[in-house]
Design an enzyme around this catalytic site. Sequence first.
Site, PDB file in Angstrom:
ATOM      1  N   HIS A 133     -20.750 -37.535 -81.637  1.00 19.88           N
ATOM      2  CA  HIS A 133     -22.380 -38.337 -82.121  1.00 19.88           C
ATOM      3  C   HIS A 133     -22.980 -38.258 -80.770  1.00 19.88           C
ATOM      4  CE1 HIS A 133     -22.120 -39.352 -86.582  1.00 19.88           C
ATOM      5  NE2 HIS A 133     -21.156 -38.844 -85.991  1.00 19.88           N
ATOM      6  N   ALA A 134     -22.411 -38.466 -79.912  1.00 11.31           N
ATOM      7  CA  ALA A 134     -23.918 -38.486 -78.662  1.00 11.31           C
ATOM      8  C   ALA A 134     -24.226 -36.916 -78.805  1.00 11.31           C
ATOM      9  CB  ALA A 134     -22.917 -38.976 -77.631  1.00 11.31           C
TER      10      ALA A 134
END
Length: 502
Positions: free
Chosen positions: A168-169
Amino acid sequence: MDERAGELRDRDGRDRSGRDADGREHGERLSALDAVFLSMEAPDRHMHGGSLMVFDRPTGPDGPEDFDHTRFLRLVRARLSLVPRYRQKLAAPPLPVGNPVWVDDEHFDLSYHVRHAALPRPGSIQQLSEYCARILSRPLDRDRPLWELYVIEGLEDGRFAVLNKTHHAMVDGRSGIDLTSVLLDTEPDVAPQLPSPSPWSPAPTPGAGQLLRDAARDALRNPAALVTAGGRLVAAPTTTLRRAMSLGRVAASMTRATLVHGAPRSLLNQPPGPHRRFAIQRIALEEAKRVKDTFGTTVNDVVLAAVADATGRYLRGHGAVTDRLWLRAMVPVSTRAGSEQHALGNRVVSVFVDLPVFEQDPIERLRICHEAMAGVRSTHHAVGADFLIGLGEFAPPTLHAMAARAAVHSRLFNFLVTNVPGPQQPVYCLGARLIGSFPFTPLTATQSYAVGLTSTDGWLNFGFTADYDTLPDIERVTGYLRDAFDDLCRCADAVTATARDR
């Protein structure tokens, strides 16, 4: 890659290929929110998301044909230059003076990231879900680009699946461009000979000293966002200050509502272990539209009402007392606009919606969900949350890590519900039509259950993620969801029939 540099230019003059406007080769620094996702990760909490894309059997000029993995690899190589981030890994400064930066992986190996698997024929949806859950339970290697792709053959009727797993980064669900999206075409026929991959030469990886100097320089340099905000303040100080005060009040009310009252305890809020379960369900988009048109709501209201019903049925099936029970759902909202729609990175805020899982009257439950979402929109809760995220850009990265760990160990909500729109026309991969794209979402420290939804080509594709031990029969929720939509459609049809008979 250089031909897209203008499109991928960042606000501070650095393009997303890792080169500054003056030609120096430095990595793009992780934003505050992206760094939060790294800080939230733990051995039992993997902060990667994913999607399971199921394709029909490929069709060639002479009719149905078998899937060709070698050709699929050529397709990935040919289009990898459209997403330069997928050849980059993270590099952190030796001291905590700045967030990590994205740098080219000098040892990038496509065969590591694209895996090939097969189920015993004919593989069922349950077998596919179980296989995906095992893959999604494993963490991504932080020393490599933060993604993996699994091609899975052996499904019934000659179908195959592609499991995408991305941190998700790196990219969020509304960013518009990721690797899986550039692998899809709007036409079933593609050229027999795929174009040759664009030449790629990785930029040298900066050493520890360079990383430290860059982090210190960035920490001292005024962000471009601050200059932009200052320009707005000079141009219209009264309006800007009034808006800031209003947003601050909204954000404060959200904080009080979530921190003071918290979310109720439930079976769904046990600390998860490292292993996951995954279940999927498809619902025709036309059903949700028929309900929303009849009762004057939105598709998202219908989705929330159905999810609340399915979740309530599941809890009652496990002996839980749901009388007057409201469960708080966290609903991420994208704040991208205009030219930002195709940028990588997270620009997502979250709103909290209390769902009446106790309510067994379909119409009343839909009305409550509609009013709850209307209240969120009318009070600009999403904008208030974005205001706080903007402030976070100026805080030291160590504070972000502390805040993330504090939040993730709090019971601010009961479960996550994501709803990401996809293409509503048929799309294909090497002649195979996409028939469903089912999202996988990460779990936090106090959540054992999450719901993801992607709408594609006339279908609502639900993915249910659960902790392996806490919710061992999560597939039951998919049946309850089907029942919830059946009830809503029957109510809509009854109202329509009554109106027609008058």
